[in-house]
Motif scaffolding. Structure first.
Motif, PDB file in Angstrom:
ATOM      1  N   CYS A   1       0.829  -1.217   0.000  1.00  0.00           N
ATOM      2  CA  CYS A   1       0.000   0.000   0.000  1.00  0.00           C
ATOM      3  C   CYS A   1       0.860   1.263   0.000  1.00  0.00           C
ATOM      4  CB  CYS A   1      -0.916   0.004   1.214  1.00  0.00           C
ATOM      5  SG  CYS A   1      -1.959  -1.461   1.322  1.00  0.00           S
TER       6      CYS A   1
ATOM      7  N   HIS B   1      -3.552   2.433  -1.100  1.00  0.00           N
ATOM      8  CA  HIS B   1      -4.065   1.567  -0.034  1.00  0.00           C
ATOM      9  C   HIS B   1      -5.483   1.115  -0.356  1.00  0.00           C
ATOM     10  CE1 HIS B   1      -6.512   4.872   1.505  1.00  0.00           C
ATOM     11  NE2 HIS B   1      -5.449   5.652   1.597  1.00  0.00           N
ATOM     12  N   CYS B   2      -6.050   0.288   0.493  1.00  0.00           N
ATOM     13  CA  CYS B   2      -7.403  -0.245   0.283  1.00  0.00           C
ATOM     14  C   CYS B   2      -8.376   0.889  -0.058  1.00  0.00           C
ATOM     15  CB  CYS B   2      -7.892  -0.959   1.538  1.00  0.00           C
ATOM     16  SG  CYS B   2      -7.008  -2.483   1.876  1.00  0.00           S
TER      17      CYS B   2
ATOM     18  N   CYS C   1      -0.931   2.457   4.577  1.00  0.00           N
ATOM     19  CA  CYS C   1      -1.514   1.222   5.081  1.00  0.00           C
ATOM     20  C   CYS C   1      -1.909   1.383   6.557  1.00  0.00           C
ATOM     21  CB  CYS C   1      -0.524   0.077   4.892  1.00  0.00           C
ATOM     22  SG  CYS C   1      -1.310  -1.546   4.969  1.00  0.00           S
ATOM     23  N   ASP C   2      -2.905   0.590   6.953  1.00  0.00           N
ATOM     24  CA  ASP C   2      -3.637   0.829   8.203  1.00  0.00           C
ATOM     25  C   ASP C   2      -2.818   1.363   9.377  1.00  0.00           C
ATOM     26  OD1 ASP C   2      -5.533  -0.425   6.644  1.00  0.00           O
ATOM     27  OD2 ASP C   2      -6.115  -1.883   8.167  1.00  0.00           O
TER      28      ASP C   2
ATOM     29  N   GLU D   1      -0.091  -4.510   6.155  1.00  0.00           N
ATOM     30  CA  GLU D   1      -1.232  -5.231   6.728  1.00  0.00           C
ATOM     31  C   GLU D   1      -1.379  -6.650   6.182  1.00  0.00           C
ATOM     32  OE1 GLU D   1      -2.651  -3.346   8.999  1.00  0.00           O
ATOM     33  OE2 GLU D   1      -3.992  -4.935   9.643  1.00  0.00           O
ATOM     34  N   THR D   2      -1.047  -6.831   4.901  1.00  0.00           N
ATOM     35  CA  THR D   2      -1.382  -8.104   4.261  1.00  0.00           C
ATOM     36  C   THR D   2      -0.336  -9.192   4.497  1.00  0.00           C
ATOM     37  OG1 THR D   2      -0.410  -7.227   2.242  1.00  0.00           O
ATOM     38  CG2 THR D   2      -2.804  -7.093   2.463  1.00  0.00           C
TER      39      THR D   2
ATOM     40  N   ALA E   1      -7.567   2.114   6.491  1.00  0.00           N
ATOM     41  CA  ALA E   1      -6.645   3.071   5.887  1.00  0.00           C
ATOM     42  C   ALA E   1      -7.393   4.322   5.423  1.00  0.00           C
ATOM     43  CB  ALA E   1      -5.912   2.422   4.720  1.00  0.00           C
TER      44      ALA E   1
HETATM   45 FE1  FES Z   1      -2.875  -1.772   3.331  1.00  0.00          FE
HETATM   46 FE2  FES Z   1      -5.578  -2.314   3.428  1.00  0.00          FE
HETATM   47  S1  FES Z   1      -3.892  -3.676   3.285  1.00  0.00           S
HETATM   48  S2  FES Z   1      -4.544  -0.441   3.539  1.00  0.00           S
END
Ligand code: FES
Length: 577
Positions: free
Chosen positions: A59, A199-200, A127-128, A91-92, A206
């Motif tokens: 992200c 990002h998402c 990212c988050d 996050e992933t 995020a």
């Molecule tokens: Fe990075 Fe959702 S995985 S913002």
């Protein structure tokens, strides 16, 4: 050395670069190996660009380019840009969960900023967990700071329809398990979702946090929603580079922006955008850093009358790209009118109200007017009762209305491994009206407070068409997830919270309207169970895991480390040579 002007400013960087002695020689000489000219040391503002770029954080994978635009902005304004890396949290990929490392990254930011010759800092996050960790660390230093979010990905496109990060993954996964989607289609969708940098692009954590950065006043107008690959994101980064130099002159520190009004604004805006439950934890932790009294109940009280205005997944239909083209967060803030403190100061020196006064909406289906909301209650419900004496949270806009008042039999999973090993067992005794309970997934129990609270439903119920059940845990859930999911139950099971005492067959009562979560078991029986309860064994005796488990606070306190609460400012540390 005579060409260095006499020091007439309290700027921190002068303590490193301003002296004509041996120490000044050392500080300047090594920096010159990067091509810095003499006038870089003449007292102009030195700006850190705190970068969470990493190929392990996809992200944030475009952040080297984004940092370059910040750099140009700093140079435009006559400052000296110095980019530095900090721990990045993807996050992933990260296990057991990025939340385990949020506080570690915040420590990295805090100590790196304080230990170096920086007068101000631009924080690059996406990212988050990168957003709260950078805000928390920088807040404890309290220098002038602007956050530049990386921006969302473009909308996912699959077979003629828009698909959203996370939200569509949960949907596809359940459809595949229920036999409604083939494994080939599932794999095809994987390649259609993440189409660009960013990002998402759902209103997950995020996007929620990027929006709250703008609502808190910590980002420039437009920060929330400009797509990562839109040229205007680069302009925003450049503007931030220019603006941070002025903020240093104005001594516009984070604590002058992050007052109680800023947090109240963020909570209300979170309600209006259908924001992630994770924002609850992050804002509580951030408020703790800057000394603003903020409690879990503030989330309920302040957000209760705020309707959800933004029709974005997971609460609605659209995606962040649509949100930006519809006018973005300034429209939402303007729409909220007197519900927000319009006089709250922001990083550009203007008030939040001034920044949003002229915001125009270009799509009233994506950003609704107050009298035609997506959902009447967009905030976070804070539940209490004998099952959650210190609170638990639920996102009403993502829950099924017919389950918001529910009484059901508990089906208990002792931990995540127990859940994974039994949830799809055809012999599992579970019915749609039951309440799924997951223990030992809180901050200390997992450890790390993972996003497993939206536990997938048993396969045999999915095959019967069941799409939601009441689920209760001490875990978090992804901001992209949905369902009637009770999260952050405190105290958590691993520290002996009442959740630890629930047994399969107990009756649990949920009443969202009354904010009640009750375990219908009499007190004597609970006492008997408590006398038999033993804490789970420690996961590790050493290293960061040990530090984490020993110091992490409960969810209702933001899951920060107790010893990190508050701020130390940015006094200039003693010389090392
Ligand atoms: Fe990075 Fe959702 S995985 S913002």
């Amino acid at each position: 050395m005579g060409h260095y002007p006499p020091v007439s400013t309290p700027r921190r960087s002068v303590a490193w670069f301003g002296s004509a002695d041996r120490d000044g020689f050392i500080h300047r000489s090594w920096m010159r190996n990067q091509g810095l000219p003499s006038d870089a040391f003449d007292g102009r503002p030195v700006i850190g660009i705190c970068n969470t770029w990493s190929e392990l954080t996809p992200c944030n994978g475009h952040f080297r380019e984004l940092a370059d635009h910040v750099r140009r902005g700093v140079l435009d304004a006559g400052g000296v840009p110095l980019e530095f890396p900090v721990l990045s949290l993807g996050e992933t990929l990260m296990r057991p969960t990025t939340m385990m490392f949020r506080n570690l990254a915040a420590m990295d930011v805090e100590e790196t900023v304080r230990a170096n010759p920086l007068d101000g800092v631009v924080l690059l996050a996406g990212c988050d967990k990168t957003t709260p960790s950078l805000l928390m660390g920088a807040a404890s230093c309290d220098l002038p700071a602007i956050m530049v979010s990386g921006g969302p990905m473009l909308s996912g496109k699959y077979r003629g329809r828009d698909i959203g990060s996370g939200t569509s993954v949960w949907e596809f996964s359940e459809n595949t398990r229920a036999g409604k989607m083939s494994p080939q289609e599932f794999m095809e969708a994987e390649a259609c979702m993440s189409r660009s940098a960013g990002h998402c692009m759902t209103m997950g954590t995020a996007s929620t946090m990027a929006s709250l950065v703008e609502a808190l006043g910590m980002g420039l107008p437009g920060n929330a929603a400009i797509p990562a690959v839109d040229a205007r994101r680069k302009v925003l980064a450049r503007d931030a580079g220019r603006r941070i130099c002025a903020m240093v002159e104005e001594d516009l520190t984070m604590s002058r922006i992050l007052d109680r009004r800023a947090f109240e604004n963020a909570i209300r805006v979170s309600g209006a955008i259908g924001g992630s439950t994770n924002a609850v934890v992050h804002l509580l932790a951030l408020a703790g850093r800057v000394g603003v009294p903020l409690t879990l109940d503030d989330w309920d009280v302040l957000g209760r009358d705020v309707p959800c205005l933004v029709d974005l997944m997971p609460s609605g239909r659209a995606l962040m790209e649509d949100f930006y083209y519809a006018g973005g967060l300034p429209v939402v803030i303007r729409e909220l009118g007197e519900r927000v403190h319009r006089d709250a100061l922001t990083v550009n020196g203007q008030t939040l109200g001034e920044n949003c006064a002229d915001a125009e909406c270009f799509d009233r289906e994506v950003i609704r007017p107050l009298d035609r909301p997506v959902a009447p209650h967009g905030g976070i419900a804070v539940l209490r009762g004998n099952l959650a004496p210190d609170g638990a949270v639920l996102k009403p806009s993502a829950a099924s209305p017919e389950l918001s008042k529910h009484r059901g039999r508990a089906v208990v999973f002792e931990d995540i491994d127990d859940y994974k090993s039994r949830v799809d067992d055809p012999d599992l005794d579970v019915e749609p009206d039951d309440v799924m309970v997951l223990k030992n997934c809180g901050p200390r129990g997992y450890p790390g407070f993972p996003e497993v609270g939206n536990m997938a439903l048993p396969k045999k119920l999915l095959e019967r068409g069941v799409r939601d059940m009441v689920r209760i845990s001490d875990a978090r859930m992804s901001g992209t997830a949905y369902g009637t999911v009770v999260l952050h139950t405190a105290p958590e099971a691993a520290v002996g919270g009442p959740l630890a005492l629930v047994e399969t067959g107990d009756v649990i009562e949920l009443d969202v309207e009354a904010r009640r979560l009750h375990l219908a078991v009499d007190d004597d029986e609970l006492e008997r169970r408590r006398s038999r309860w033993n804490p789970p064994p420690p996961h590790s005796e050493r290293g960061y895991y040990r530090l984490y488990v020993e110091h992490v606070m409960q969810a209702d306190k933001g899951a920060d480390f107790g010893f990190l609460v508050g701020k130390s400012g940015a006094p200039i540390p003693r010389e090392s040579h």
